[in-house]
Design an enzyme around this catalytic site. Structure first.
Site: not given
Ligand code: KE4
Length: 429
Positions: A142, A237, A265
């Site tokens: 994702y 990613d 994050k």
């Protein structure tokens, strides 16, 4: 959970599903999500005053634990100087320089507000740089909710992707090829057939969105070799793995240098912050230098950057990372031991400060193997642990996170709850 139930009912009157991000709604595990009122260190408290050892950590950002005094102070001091200017600030230069120091492949860095913005920008600048349209992603990975990345595998490995969400035009999905994670041969076949059309490969260098799945020996190396041979951009990613699986991210852990990296994050420490960085010649394609447009009112926001700088300072402390990894390892070993003693089919593994829990005998190495996990058993385990004061991710398909605030007391409480949870599972409850 009376107050959480009442709040959830109220929330659903005004917010789709009662949440601002789908996984929070507990639809995968069932039941009412506790409405969290505050956090401190490794603990969060819900609206009914129940305390939980927190292994979600806001899905990764809270690597230093909730409300770390250094981070809270940095946010307060930044806020007192003004919340946002829409103009360059020194703190953004500091952040770009620090990221380049910690992740040497980041020759140039652009700050954005989320992981989704970072990956969306990475795809666009890779397409602008190569003049090509096709991108390759992997089933189970994702990368946020940009249209080009909400795509699932087509009927065959070489057929073009299909939308995995309503509202994504088939024409957009058609430019995304979806392959099996860890299937190096499929990557080689795809590049042999369409290498000249591929703008980029985007991958989670350690996958954390289908539970934790680690790269097989040779998989990342194959991605690197194929992208280099065909002039495609390799995008790591690292929104989740950055500063989580190693001080320099997965690219340091696995020794592979991508062309572009996306971050999020941890670099915001709990505030909205993402970044895209990499080779100067690609990044200079971004406006205002180059023809690839990208912008953001709050990009590089001084309060978010202050939280991120304070968090990254903590992460760099000598021994910080080894201690974090040791905590995750002890958790996994303790859970596996408790499951074995109860006769429950279970395995666990960690990579730095993130971990995966699986209701199958061995950790999965592919999306198909993740799908073989006993989801019902996970859901029963999840609720038994929640009742025992331990908050794991509310989905069998998510990774978990420890922080530097997780110590012996938290581990003890977790393993005590796990012994009861596994015993109940073992007894077929
Ligand atoms: P955000 O737009 O949510 O900041 O980042 C998207 C993203 C990009 N890349 C990776 C590897 C990610 O894990 C994410 C977001 N992760 C999920 C957790 N599985 C966020 C939780 C949520 O969606 O609420």
């Amino acid at each position: 959970m009376k107050r959480s139930q009442a709040l959830f009912k109220r929330a659903q009157l005004r917010i789709p599903g009662g949440v601002n991000s789908p996984v929070r709604a507990f639809r995968s595990v069932g039941g009412t999500p506790p409405f969290i009122q505050r956090g401190k260190g490794a603990t969060v408290w819900d609206a009914d005053g129940n305390a939980y050892v927190d292994y979600v950590g806001s899905w990764g950002p809270l690597i230093a634990g909730h409300a770390h005094p250094d981070v809270v102070k940095a946010v307060q001091q930044a806020a007192e100087r003004g919340l946002s200017f829409g103009a360059p600030t020194e703190a953004e230069v500091e952040m770009a320089e620090l990221l380049a120091k910690l992740v040497p492949s980041l020759e140039h860095v652009r700050l954005v507000n989320s992981g989704t913005e970072a990956t969306m920008t990475a795809i666009r600048v890779a397409r602008g740089h190569t003049g090509r349209s096709k991108i390759v992603k992997f089933e189970g990975c994702y990368h946020g909710h940009a249209d080009a990345l909400l795509v699932k595998a087509g009927s065959g490995a070489l057929t073009l992707g299909q939308p995995s969400s309503a509202g994504v035009p088939a024409a957009v999905a058609a430019d995304t090829l979806v392959l099996d994670y860890n299937d190096a041969a499929a990557v080689e076949r795809t590049f042999a057939a369409a290498g000249a059309e591929i703008a980029a490969v985007i991958v989670e260098p350690a996958a954390g969105n289908m539970n934790l799945v680690l790269p097989r020996e040779g998989f990342l190396e194959t991605l690197r070799a194929c992208c280099s041979a065909h002039g495609a951009v390799l995008i790591f990613d690292e929104v989740m793995t950055g500063f989580r699986v190693a001080p320099g991210g997965a690219q340091q852990r696995y020794g592979i240098q991508p062309d572009l990296t996306t971050l999020g994050k941890v670099i915001g420490g709990g505030m909205p912050l993402g970044a895209i960085g990499g080779r100067r010649e690609i990044m200079q394609k971004l406006a205002p230098l180059g023809p690839v447009y990208q912008a953001g009112t709050l990009s590089g926001n001084p309060v978010a950057v202050a939280a991120g700088l304070a968090t990254l300072r903590l992460v760099q402390a000598p021994g910080y990372f080894d201690a974090l990894a040791a905590t995750a390892q002890r958790l996994c070993e303790g859970l596996a031991r408790a499951a074995r003693e109860a006769g429950v089919g279970f395995s666990a593994q960690s990579a730095g400060g993130m971990f995966g829990l699986y209701f199958r005998e061995t950790p999965p190495a592919s999306y198909a193997e993740v799908m073989q996990c006993d989801r019902e058993a996970f859901n029963r385990f999840f609720h038994a642990m929640l009742a025992g004061g331990v908050y794991f991710a509310p989905s069998a398909y998510e990774a978990g996170f420890v922080s530097s605030a997780h110590g012996a007391p938290e581990l003890e409480r977790t393993l005590k709850a796990a012994a009861a949870a596994f015993a109940a599972l073992g007894a077929g409850a």
